[in-house]
Structures are given as structure tokens and as C-alpha cells.
Design a protein around this motif. Structure first.
Motif, PDB file in Angstrom:
ATOM      1  N   VAL A   1       0.856  -1.182   0.000  1.00 20.48           N
ATOM      2  CA  VAL A   1       0.000   0.000   0.000  1.00 20.48           C
ATOM      3  C   VAL A   1       0.892   1.232   0.000  1.00 20.48           C
ATOM      4  O   VAL A   1       1.703   1.434   0.906  1.00 20.48           O
ATOM      5  CB  VAL A   1      -0.933   0.013   1.232  1.00 20.48           C
ATOM      6  N   ASN A   2       0.740   2.047  -1.030  1.00 20.28           N
ATOM      7  CA  ASN A   2       1.555   3.246  -1.180  1.00 20.28           C
ATOM      8  C   ASN A   2       0.636   4.438  -1.398  1.00 20.28           C
ATOM      9  O   ASN A   2       0.031   4.579  -2.459  1.00 20.28           O
ATOM     10  CB  ASN A   2       2.521   3.089  -2.362  1.00 20.28           C
TER      11      ASN A   2
ATOM     12  N   SER B   1      -2.669   0.674  -4.210  1.00 17.10           N
ATOM     13  CA  SER B   1      -2.346  -0.648  -3.690  1.00 17.10           C
ATOM     14  C   SER B   1      -1.839  -1.504  -4.836  1.00 17.10           C
ATOM     15  O   SER B   1      -2.471  -1.583  -5.896  1.00 17.10           O
ATOM     16  CB  SER B   1      -3.585  -1.286  -3.047  1.00 17.10           C
TER      17      SER B   1
ATOM     18  N   ASN C   1       2.142   0.841  10.118  1.00 13.32           N
ATOM     19  CA  ASN C   1       2.883   2.075  10.380  1.00 13.32           C
ATOM     20  C   ASN C   1       2.506   2.643  11.745  1.00 13.32           C
ATOM     21  O   ASN C   1       1.788   2.014  12.530  1.00 13.32           O
ATOM     22  CB  ASN C   1       2.651   3.097   9.259  1.00 13.32           C
TER      23      ASN C   1
ATOM     24  N   LYS D   1       0.455  -1.417   5.762  1.00 14.05           N
ATOM     25  CA  LYS D   1       1.158  -0.942   4.566  1.00 14.05           C
ATOM     26  C   LYS D   1       1.701  -2.094   3.714  1.00 14.05           C
ATOM     27  O   LYS D   1       1.943  -1.938   2.522  1.00 14.05           O
ATOM     28  CB  LYS D   1       2.320  -0.022   4.970  1.00 14.05           C
TER      29      LYS D   1
ATOM     30  N   LEU E   1       7.368   2.249   9.361  1.00 16.44           N
ATOM     31  CA  LEU E   1       6.908   0.881   9.573  1.00 16.44           C
ATOM     32  C   LEU E   1       7.432   0.417  10.920  1.00 16.44           C
ATOM     33  O   LEU E   1       8.646   0.301  11.111  1.00 16.44           O
ATOM     34  CB  LEU E   1       7.401  -0.033   8.452  1.00 16.44           C
TER      35      LEU E   1
ATOM     36  N   ASN F   1      -1.963   1.591  10.408  1.00 11.09           N
ATOM     37  CA  ASN F   1      -2.500   1.252   9.092  1.00 11.09           C
ATOM     38  C   ASN F   1      -1.615   0.179   8.458  1.00 11.09           C
ATOM     39  O   ASN F   1      -0.380   0.252   8.534  1.00 11.09           O
ATOM     40  CB  ASN F   1      -2.533   2.478   8.180  1.00 11.09           C
TER      41      ASN F   1
END
Length: 331
Positions: free
Chosen positions: A51-52, A56, A176, A182, A156, A180
Motif C-alpha cells: 500500500v503506497n 495498492s 505504520n 502498509k 513501519l 495502518n
């Protein structure tokens, strides 16, 4: 007297129950660790989600391990079928892009220098290294939460490792600071008694695995721009340079945190080429790239990208790289 005996009984019961549950919790970790350490070779299939920002990326993952620290990790983008392979054998660590007929050789301690959600040894290492890890048991899962080590991405912070009721590894989620997810690695199958041909981890053999050829571009139609900008830093110049076979775009950002992004069309090599690099393997958007103290280099959709700064920390430069977008920023 009765009250004293009752209190003692409650304390003994509490200690007994805590010991039982603690033992059960530790059994899951100990059993997984023993299984991994006993395995002379394993094979994994699964799906990796990165996920960026608002995007995704999904990858079909195939992992092969053989004793003596041989690794082969195939990552195939499910959108465009673009495949990259991380290979470790007796000659070194490589990232292969078969469609470009190109590989990069690293001077690296991969995979043990960072957490890796798709490798069993590094999951064991993370659990061993974290004395504060927690174990939660639900109706369906046993969840081990540990700290993680992503040296270039300090946002992270921990991971949740999910086991089913039989102790089988199901998935790993990396979170993170805002809790969330990631990175999510979902395990479809793990074979702890795998066997491989003698050339399975050979560099030349792996360079010939893809029948696809990366598209080549004569010019850069879509210039990318970072959506994240350090404070008081702005795009000050955009230069387009014609090459003998292609094009180069140079974006210069000035201010308190100056940096530069170079984009250049890339050619497919006629013969297999290995390029030595001095850095670490790092996720950059939808692909794997090379990260050093002050540079990031990656190839995506027929374009090679190069970000550099003499001022920014590597983690902040990576944050800029991972925020790229086709939407321009103002000068």
C-alpha cells in the motif's frame, strides 16, 4: 483463616492459568521456529500487497529456499505481469529483471539486514529479537505482534503474524505509526520438504525465465512528479534532453531540502547484463529499486528513474520517491 486460604487459592489459580496460557502462546512460536530450522528447503506461494499512499499494488509471490542460504523470490505484478526476481546464491545477491535482460548485483547482507514479510527465517528472527512481543488468541487465529526493522522506512513499526489453530502461518501484516497496514503477505501454501534442480538458483538460468520483453520508449510521454515535498522546497527547473536512442528529463528541486529526479528511457539489452551496485534492495512504488545513502534508482514501465540529494536523509528521499504521481507540482 478462610479468607487467607481463599486468597492463596486465587493466587495459585491465577499463576497456574497464566503459566498455561503463556506456555500455549510460546508453543506456537517454538513450534514454528523448530519447523523452519529443521527445513532443508521450502517453497512458498502467496500474494503480497504493498500500500503506497492511495494506491495498492498486488504481486503473485513465489519463494524458494535451500540450505546454505540459497533464496529465490519471484514477484510478479498482477496488473501488468512484470516480474522481478531476488536471487541469492554462492556468488552474491541479485535483483533480476528478465524482460530487460538485466540484473543488478548487490554487496548486501540481504535478507537478514531488514525484516522480510515473505521469508520465514526473518520472521523467526523478528520474534527472537523482540522481548516485548505479544501473543493474542482469537477464535480462529493466534496473532504474534513484534517490532520490525525497515532501516529506510522508520514509519513501519510493527507486524502482526497470523497462525491458524493448527499453527500454520496464514499471513503477515506490517503496520505504520498510525496502525495502518502498509504491507500484507498472504500465504497460500508452504512446502517444508521442497526439492530443486541443480540450476534452480543459477543466475543465467533465471535470466531466461521470462518470455515477455519490456516495452521500449523513444520519448517520455508522462513525466512523474512527487506529491510529497519537504518544507520550503520547490520545483525550479525541468529540462528535456534528447539522446541518441531516447530521451532524458531532469527535474531540479531547490530550497531548504534540494534534490533532483532524473527520468530516462531504457533499452532492452541484446545479451544478459549484470550491473554491480552498492546499496540495498528497496521497494519504490510498484517495483524493486536500489537505495544508497543519498540515491534511489529504479525502473518502471520502460523508464529508468534516479533520485539524488546531498542533503536529505535516505528515509525522506524514499518518501519523496514513493509519492510520485503524474500530476505536476507548481514551480
Amino acid at each position: 483463616m478462610k479468607k487467607i486460604m481463599l486468597v492463596c487459592l486465587l493466587l495459585v489459580s491465577s499463576c497456574f492459568l497464566t503459566g498455561c496460557f503463556g506456555s500455549k502462546n510460546n508453543d506456537v512460536i517454538a513450534s514454528f521456529k523448530k519447523t523452519v530450522e529443521k527445513s532443508k528447503a521450502y517453497h512458498i506461494t502467496g500474494e503480497l500487497e504493498i500500500v503506497n499512499n492511495e494506491e495498492s499494488y498486488l504481486y503473485a509471490v513465489e519463494v524458494a529456499y535451500k540450505d546454505d542460504d540459497y533464496f529465490r523470490v519471484s514477484l510478479k505484478n498482477k496488473t501488468n505481469n512484470h516480474e522481478q526476481i531476488i536471487l541469492k546464491n554462492e556468488t552474491g545477491v541479485y535483483v533480476l529483471t528478465p524482460s530487460l535482460n538485466k540484473s543488478f548485483k548487490f554487496q548486501s547482507e540481504w535478507p537478514y539486514n531488514n525484516s522480510q514479510s515473505y521469508l520465514l527465517q526473518t520472521l523467526v528472527k523478528d520474534m527472537d529479537n523482540d522481548d516485548s512481543k505479544t501473543v493474542d488468541i482469537t477464535e480462529t487465529d493466534t496473532i504474534v505482534t513484534t517490532l520490525v526493522n525497515y532501516s529506510n522506512n522508520k514509519k513501519l513499526v510493527n507486524q502482526k503474524i497470523y497462525f491458524d489453530k493448527k499453527g500454520n502461518l496464514k499471513k503477515v501484516e506490517v503496520l505504520n505509526n498510525d496502525e495502518n497496514v502498509k504491507i500484507r503477505m498472504t500465504y497460500s501454501d508452504i512446502d517444508y520438504k521442497a526439492s530443486y534442480d541443480s540450476d534452480y538458483f543459477n543466475l543465467d538460468a533465471n535470466m531466461g525465465v521470462s518470455s515477455d520483453t519490456e516495452k521500449t520508449l523513444s520519448e517520455i510521454d508522462d513525466i512523474i512528479y512527487p506529491m510529497y515535498m519537504p518544507e520550503n522546497t520547490y520545483l525550479t527547473s525541468e529540462d528535456v534532453v534528447s539522446l541518441e536512442e531516447g530521451e532524458r528529463v531532469i527535474l531540479t528541486f531547490s530550497g531548504d531540502s534540494p534534490f533532483m529526479i532524473i527520468q530516462e528511457t531504457v533499452d532492452v539489452d541484446n545479451t544478459s547484463t549484470t550491473v554491480p551496485v552498492y546499496g540495498e534492495i528497496e521497494w519504490t512504488g510498484d517495483t524493486l529499486g536500489v537505495m544508497t545513502d543519498n540515491t534511489v534508482n529504479w525502473i518502471s514501465n520502460g523508464v529508468e528513474y534516479y533520485a539524488v540529494s546531498d542533503v536529505l536523509e535516505s528515509s525522506e528521499l524514499l518518501e519523496i520517491v514513493n509519492s510520485i504521481s503524474s500530476m505536476p507540482v507548481g514551480k
